[in-house]
Design a protein around this motif. Structure first.
Motif, PDB file in Angstrom:
ATOM      1  N   PHE A 195       0.745  -1.291  -0.069  1.00 42.36           N
ATOM      2  CA  PHE A 195      -0.014   0.025  -0.068  1.00 42.36           C
ATOM      3  C   PHE A 195       0.858   1.230   0.101  1.00 42.36           C
ATOM      4  O   PHE A 195       0.530   2.425  -0.644  1.00 42.36           O
ATOM      5  CB  PHE A 195      -0.812  -0.082   1.258  1.00 42.36           C
ATOM      6  CG  PHE A 195      -1.938  -1.176   0.904  1.00 42.36           C
ATOM      7  CD1 PHE A 195      -3.185  -1.270   0.442  1.00 42.36           C
ATOM      8  CD2 PHE A 195      -1.582  -2.570   1.442  1.00 42.36           C
ATOM      9  CE1 PHE A 195      -4.006  -2.220   0.290  1.00 42.36           C
ATOM     10  CE2 PHE A 195      -2.211  -3.489   1.328  1.00 42.36           C
ATOM     11  CZ  PHE A 195      -3.688  -3.474   0.479  1.00 42.36           C
ATOM     12  N   TRP A 239      -6.899  -1.532   2.566  1.00 47.18           N
ATOM     13  CA  TRP A 239      -7.443  -0.935   1.447  1.00 47.18           C
ATOM     14  C   TRP A 239      -8.281   0.233   1.751  1.00 47.18           C
ATOM     15  O   TRP A 239      -8.063   1.408   1.425  1.00 47.18           O
ATOM     16  CB  TRP A 239      -8.336  -2.029   0.795  1.00 47.18           C
ATOM     17  CG  TRP A 239      -8.311  -1.627  -0.822  1.00 47.18           C
ATOM     18  CD1 TRP A 239      -9.619  -0.657  -1.034  1.00 47.18           C
ATOM     19  CD2 TRP A 239      -7.666  -1.744  -1.948  1.00 47.18           C
ATOM     20  NE1 TRP A 239      -9.424  -0.343  -2.366  1.00 47.18           N
ATOM     21  CE2 TRP A 239      -8.535  -0.901  -2.937  1.00 47.18           C
ATOM     22  CE3 TRP A 239      -6.553  -2.380  -2.133  1.00 47.18           C
ATOM     23  CZ2 TRP A 239      -7.953  -1.028  -4.206  1.00 47.18           C
ATOM     24  CZ3 TRP A 239      -6.063  -2.472  -3.499  1.00 47.18           C
ATOM     25  CH2 TRP A 239      -6.742  -1.750  -4.560  1.00 47.18           C
ATOM     26  N   LYS A 287      -6.597   3.990   1.173  1.00 51.65           N
ATOM     27  CA  LYS A 287      -6.886   4.141  -0.366  1.00 51.65           C
ATOM     28  C   LYS A 287      -6.870   5.722  -0.609  1.00 51.65           C
ATOM     29  O   LYS A 287      -6.380   6.034  -1.722  1.00 51.65           O
ATOM     30  CB  LYS A 287      -8.186   3.605  -0.598  1.00 51.65           C
ATOM     31  CG  LYS A 287      -8.648   3.607  -2.000  1.00 51.65           C
ATOM     32  CD  LYS A 287      -9.946   2.972  -2.377  1.00 51.65           C
ATOM     33  CE  LYS A 287     -10.285   3.108  -3.829  1.00 51.65           C
ATOM     34  NZ  LYS A 287      -9.429   3.530  -4.778  1.00 51.65           N
ATOM     35  N   GLN A 288      -7.052   6.513   0.630  1.00 45.42           N
ATOM     36  CA  GLN A 288      -6.899   7.881   0.460  1.00 45.42           C
ATOM     37  C   GLN A 288      -5.482   8.401  -0.036  1.00 45.42           C
ATOM     38  O   GLN A 288      -5.623   9.513  -0.390  1.00 45.42           O
ATOM     39  CB  GLN A 288      -7.562   8.519   1.640  1.00 45.42           C
ATOM     40  CG  GLN A 288      -6.992   8.028   3.003  1.00 45.42           C
ATOM     41  CD  GLN A 288      -7.355   8.764   4.196  1.00 45.42           C
ATOM     42  OE1 GLN A 288      -7.661   9.869   4.315  1.00 45.42           O
ATOM     43  NE2 GLN A 288      -7.494   7.853   5.169  1.00 45.42           N
ATOM     44  N   PHE A 323      -3.480   6.661  -1.738  1.00 50.38           N
ATOM     45  CA  PHE A 323      -3.075   6.165  -3.094  1.00 50.38           C
ATOM     46  C   PHE A 323      -2.797   7.275  -4.059  1.00 50.38           C
ATOM     47  O   PHE A 323      -3.347   8.351  -3.759  1.00 50.38           O
ATOM     48  CB  PHE A 323      -3.779   5.215  -3.920  1.00 50.38           C
ATOM     49  CG  PHE A 323      -4.137   3.778  -3.108  1.00 50.38           C
ATOM     50  CD1 PHE A 323      -3.300   3.547  -2.237  1.00 50.38           C
ATOM     51  CD2 PHE A 323      -4.799   2.841  -3.585  1.00 50.38           C
ATOM     52  CE1 PHE A 323      -3.305   2.444  -1.296  1.00 50.38           C
ATOM     53  CE2 PHE A 323      -4.794   1.603  -2.868  1.00 50.38           C
ATOM     54  CZ  PHE A 323      -4.111   1.210  -1.854  1.00 50.38           C
ATOM     55  N   ASN A 329      -5.885  -1.526 -12.781  1.00 50.28           N
ATOM     56  CA  ASN A 329      -6.740  -1.874 -12.224  1.00 50.28           C
ATOM     57  C   ASN A 329      -7.326  -3.230 -12.550  1.00 50.28           C
ATOM     58  O   ASN A 329      -7.793  -4.276 -11.741  1.00 50.28           O
ATOM     59  CB  ASN A 329      -8.316  -0.905 -12.480  1.00 50.28           C
ATOM     60  CG  ASN A 329      -8.026   0.180 -11.560  1.00 50.28           C
ATOM     61  OD1 ASN A 329      -7.234   0.656 -10.669  1.00 50.28           O
ATOM     62  ND2 ASN A 329      -8.458   1.248 -11.860  1.00 50.28           N
TER      63      ASN A 329
END
Ligand code: HEM
Ligand SMILES: [Cu+2]
Ligand SMILES: [Cu+2]
Lengths: 585, 384
Positions: free
Chosen positions: A465, B65, B69-70, B72, B89
């Motif tokens: 991540f 995730w 995610k914020q 990424f 994706n």
């Protein structure tokens, strides 16, 4: 030969006996691994709490490299570099292959020893020398090599480029040269032994998959390590004799160097021509061990024995034509990149076949969860988790943004580091009784397993991540980039898992040392396994078998064969009338 | 004192371990078993634990995730980047499916076929049909990934458009310089022998070249003079002599280059512009970055534009892209008024590798032209 006592020196130090050499490799490799692991904990502290003072850093590194307990940026890079070198080469190449090739090749093919006991001994001592030099390089005034484990020139070639590129780098190259010699001596010996010394009845299609894997590993090593040797040699020339193989048009520390015409890309090519096969040198023995342990403990033949051999061979071959996937953004022509995309993705096919075959071996088995089996199952998991991200990195278009980020760190640690370490643990738990004649403690084994497995994923999985957020690897701190502030929590989480996982290894170390002396005595064939190593006496003797060598009548995977008295049929048991051997057709 | 304390701690530590072992031995933890047989109770707890582990692993995955995610990278700020993100994706979808299915199988098989519930294994050695399926299924999926991936790669990397703006990104330990080609859109030639305090990129124009040649004479003379302070014929003296010889050799090479380049138009360098700390590019126009390094390998990493290329001493590498989102628009999109696109170094290059950055400002053509016209031309800036 076996009866009389031998002097200490030839028995324990300069032994020609493959079983002793195997133990020497295991212990040396393990000690190196602990050193490498402690290094990683030291730099993880800095990554989680940058600039914070830790007295433990000062204790280990002194005032020069951790003034006031704060890690020096050069030392950070040095720790990362030596950690990588130790884990990739000293633990997972020499430690893994050295231990299990030495132990298992003669025992599983029915040979009295390696083809050349003397070369085998030399192989260990070159490895030992190489380890000593690598450790010695830590104490050099200007610090050890610090240009990353790939030591790309010009950074590694020009002493002015960083402190670690001085004497530390010279010692790194000396150490690696010794290492390469060790691995060539070992590899040639393994190949010759497997080809020539198989006992009667042991055709290539009856070999246990461990031996097949170690065989192909040795071939890959013998073909690719010389190329690294050449790369290292040219680097030594560039460093010490003023040549310009890798150097051109460099202005550094206020001087224009007298070097023209070389190319750093040449080094990339030479390095990765070994570097990629190297990752398979690491993973193939792990595959071999997993095959053996999973089949034996599922009490079921390994699924698709021939397909497994086929994929080992295919992987071995393909591993030589994919190196360019480390160079997509190196300045190499993008068209050549396309070719490497193709070959790299091809290698995923045999890899997938292997993973499916492990899964199907479990299917309809009767699984016995020994600690070794737990680690082997973990290996299947890590290989899949790490392998699938390889598909992303192989796509050059995606690698543009992921190259040298934490995504890559996550990928290769999981697919190579964790898989090989899990398999190595599986191997040690499984063959400990063969190595030391005693059993490891099982409860400590489970404890060690669970902490290790959970922490291993805890350390490396979150790094994906960070990679997706664009965080570069090999940064001393991210505090110069407000962009990455939100991800600092991940760094802390990772470091905490690393500390707990690291401590768990002391459980293993304790179990190992304790059981060596006080574990319960091992019976002849503790796991009810088929392969030949379990027919030798528990107490090691020179020549392995008393009297004649065993004769082999069947493959190594007759587990739970219908109509048999036991759920295993050792390879030495003759076939009955009309009984088909192996996969049969 | 400190070492005595450490010693004490080690001794106490060993004593503690010995005691713990004793307790273990008395409590039969270490000795009460043979180390071989796995009891049904253990087996059952292990097979359940494996299932829980895989469930926990999935939960961890989802948690990471959702929580991160914020952070990424936001949507691609370059034209080719959009295709890369779609490809990413697509690949992610496939590998997540593979990852989830295989882990479910791994957990299920471990659970279902533990010897407590499956006392007898079935003797199955292989199954050609199954094996054919799981060889060809990945082959087909991979073929799709290869074709799709290569199309994206080729469109990102090949055929730099002719109308791109040429900008040089120049790396050295430990900073970046951007060089604009000026009105003619042609970057002036450069040579590492030209590098000096006043000409960090080693750019060549006629005046600068002559200046550099005499500068080299002066440097040689200075070295010559420094010999007076050292023992003649000694080690230091020999070193100085070597340096003088090198200076002369390098001067000879520059002169030769000058002589050979009779028809070379060195004046294209005159309008080049250098900037540090930040550089600007106009939205909607292809920019061709020519990337060079002064010393070791660096890497020009511009993650928001899905762009990365190594800076390699001795060669010029390149990467082009078309920015499509201005800095202002991106600030609104990510909701951060201080957001900036970044150029980072992404190849280990020495001590301060972790801090080699430049801000990239993407703005309208008009703003860009305005900014550019405010920048001083290097040779004007440099010679006065
Ligand atoms: C499933 C097949 C695999 C594919 C398609 C694949 C692909 C890749 C690619 C493209 C990279 C380069 C990423 C970059 O540097 O930007 C990479 C890095 C790496 N891979 Fe894999 N990989 C696979 C399996 C493996 C295996 C089985 C191992 C080890 C046993 C491994 C070990 C590594 C290592 C060590 C690196 C990083 C080296 C470095 O940059 O320091 N990979 N992989
Ligand atoms: Cu590779
Ligand atoms: Cu750099």
């Amino acid at each position: 030969m076996s009866g009389h006592s031998e002097p200490f020196i030839t028995k324990y130090l300069f032994s020609h006996d493959h079983k002793m050499i195997s133990r020497q490799f295991l212990i040396t490799g393990t000690i190196m691994a602990f050193i490498g692991m402690i290094m990683s904990l030291l730099f993880r502290l800095q990554l989680a709490w940058p600039g914070e003072s830790f007295s433990i850093l000062n204790v280990f590194l002194g005032d020069k490299w951790a003034p006031g307990g704060v890690l020096d940026p050069n030392m950070y890079l040095a720790l990362v570099t030596i950690h990588g070198t130790i884990m990739v080469f000293f633990l997972l190449t020499a430690g893994l292959s050295g231990t299990f090739a030495n132990l298992l090749i003669p025992l599983q093919i029915g040979a009295r020893d390696m083809a050349s006991g003397f070369l085998n001994m030399l192989s260990y001592w070159f490895f030992f020398g190489s380890s000593v030099v690598m450790i010695a390089s830590l104490f050099v005034e200007s610090g050890p090599a610090a240009g990353g484990w790939t030591v790309y020139p010009p950074l590694s070639a020009v002493p002015e480029a960083m402190p670690g590129s001085g004497a530390g780098m010279t010692l790194w190259l000396v150490s690696m040269s010794l290492f390469i010699i060790s691995s060539l001596l070992g590899g040639l010996n393994y190949i010759v032994t497997i080809i020539n010394l198989r006992t009667k009845g042991m055709n290539m299609t009856r070999l246990p998959l461990t031996v097949w894997a170690l065989f192909v590993t040795a071939i890959i090593g013998v073909l690719s390590f010389p190329v690294l040797f050449a790369a290292a040699l040219l680097l030594i020339f560039d460093r010490s004799f003023g040549t310009s193989f890798y150097l051109s048009d460099i202005y550094i520390a206020g001087e224009a160097l007298d070097r023209t015409g070389g190319s750093p890309l040449l080094y990339h090519h030479l390095f990765w021509f070994l570097g990629h096969p190297e990752v398979y040198i690491i993973i193939l023995p792990a595959f071999g061990i997993a095959s053996e342990v999973i089949s034996c403990n599922a009490r079921k033949p390994i699924f698709g024995y021939r397909a497994m051999i086929g994929s080992i061979l295919a992987i071995g071959f393909l591993s030589f034509i994919v190196w360019g996937h480390h160079m997509y953004v190196s300045g190499m022509n993008p068209f050549i990149g396309s070719v490497f995309v193709f070959t790299t993705l091809l290698i995923a096919i045999p890899s997938a076949v292997k993973a499916f075959n492990y899964l199907t071996t479990l299917w309809k088995g009767s699984i016995r969860f020994t600690p070794a089996m737990m680690f082997a199952i973990a290996m299947v998991s890590t290989f899949i988790t790490g392998g699938v991200t390889g598909i992303i990195l192989a796509d050059a278009a995606l690698d543009i943004n992921l190259h040298d980020t934490y995504f890559v760190v996550a990928h290769f640690h999981i697919v190579m580091g964790l898989s090989a370490v899990m398999a190595m643990f599986a191997g040690v738990y499984h063959w400990f009784p063969k190595m030391w004649g005693r059993m490891l403690n099982k409860k400590l084994g489970y404890l060690h397993f669970w902490i290790t497995f959970i922490c291993a994923y805890g350390v490396f999985f979150p790094q994906h991540f960070q990679g997706l957020a664009g965080v570069p690897r090999r940064y001393y701190t991210y505090s110069e980039f407000p962009l990455f502030d939100g991800l600092q929590d991940i760094s802390i989480l990772v470091t905490l898992f690393a500390i707990v996982g690291g401590l768990a290894q002391f459980i293993f170390a304790f179990n190992f040392v304790y059981s060596m002396f006080r574990g319960p005595r091992a019976p002849q064939n503790p796991w009810g396994a088929n392969s030949l190593e379990w027919t030798t006496p528990v107490e090691h003797i020179h020549g392995n078998w008393v009297g004649d060598l065993p004769v082999v009548h069947r493959w190594a995977y007759d587990y739970s064969k219908p109509g048999k008295e036991h759920d295993f049929v050792p390879q030495t048991v003759p076939l009955e009338e009309g009984e088909v051997d192996g996969e049969g057709h | 004192m400190a070492s005595f304390l450490i010693f004490l701690v080690i001794v106490l530590g060993i004593a503690a371990i010995v005691q713990v072992i004793r307790v273990f031995e008395i409590s039969n933890f270490l000795q009460g078993e043979d180390g071989i047989s796995v009891s049904p109770r253990e087996t059952n707890s292990l097979r359940i634990s494996l299932v829980l582990f895989v469930a926990g692993f999935f939960a961890f995955f989802i948690y990471l995730w959702v929580a991160y995610k914020q952070y990424f990278l936001p949507e691609s700020a370059s034209e080719h980047g959009a295709a890369i993100d779609t490809l990413l994706n697509f690949n992610f979808l496939i590998i997540t499916i593979v990852f989830v299915i295989t882990h479910i199988l791994l957990a299920y098989f471990s659970y279902r076929y533990a010897n407590t519930v499956s006392p007898k294994a079935t003797f199955v050695t292989h199954n050609n049909k199954l094996e054919l399926i799981w060889t060809s299924a990945p082959a087909v999926v991979l073929a799709i990934i290869i074709i799709y991936g290569l199309t994206t790669w080729n469109s990102a990397m090949l055929d730099t458009p002719d109308d791109s703006i040429n900008i040089e990104l120049y790396a050295r330990q430990f900073d970046w310089t951007a060089r604009y080609a000026g009105e003619d859109n042609v970057l002036g030639k450069s040579n590492y022998l030209m590098i000096s305090a006043t000409n960090p990129l080693g750019i060549i124009n006629e005046t600068k070249l002559k200046e550099r040649l005499s500068e080299m004479d002066a440097e040689a003379a200075e070295l010559e003079a420094s010999r007076a302070e050292v023992y003649p014929g000694g080690k230091t003296d020999m070193e100085i002599l070597d340096k003088i010889a090198l200076k002369k050799k390098q001067k000879g090479r520059l002169e030769q280059m000058y002589a050979q380049g009779e028809n070379e138009d060195y004046s294209v360098a005159d309008d080049d512009i250098l900037t540090k700390v930040e550089f600007h590019i106009p939205v909607g126009k292809p920019v061709n970055f020519q990337i060079r390094s002064q010393d070791v390998i660096h890497s020009a990493f511009m993650p928001h534009f899905r762009a990365q290329m190594n800076a390699v001493p001795g060669m010029i590498t390149n990467f082009y892209f078309t920015p499509i989102i201005t800095t202002d628009e991106m600030r609104k999109k990510v909701g951060d008024p201080n957001f900036n696109y970044l150029l980072l170094c992404n190849k280990i290059c020495g001590t301060a590798h972790y801090n080699m950055q430049m801000n990239i400002i993407v703005e309208s053509e008009a703003d860009y032209q305005k900014w550019l016209s405010e920048q001083k031309k290097f040779f004007v800036a440099g010679t006065n």
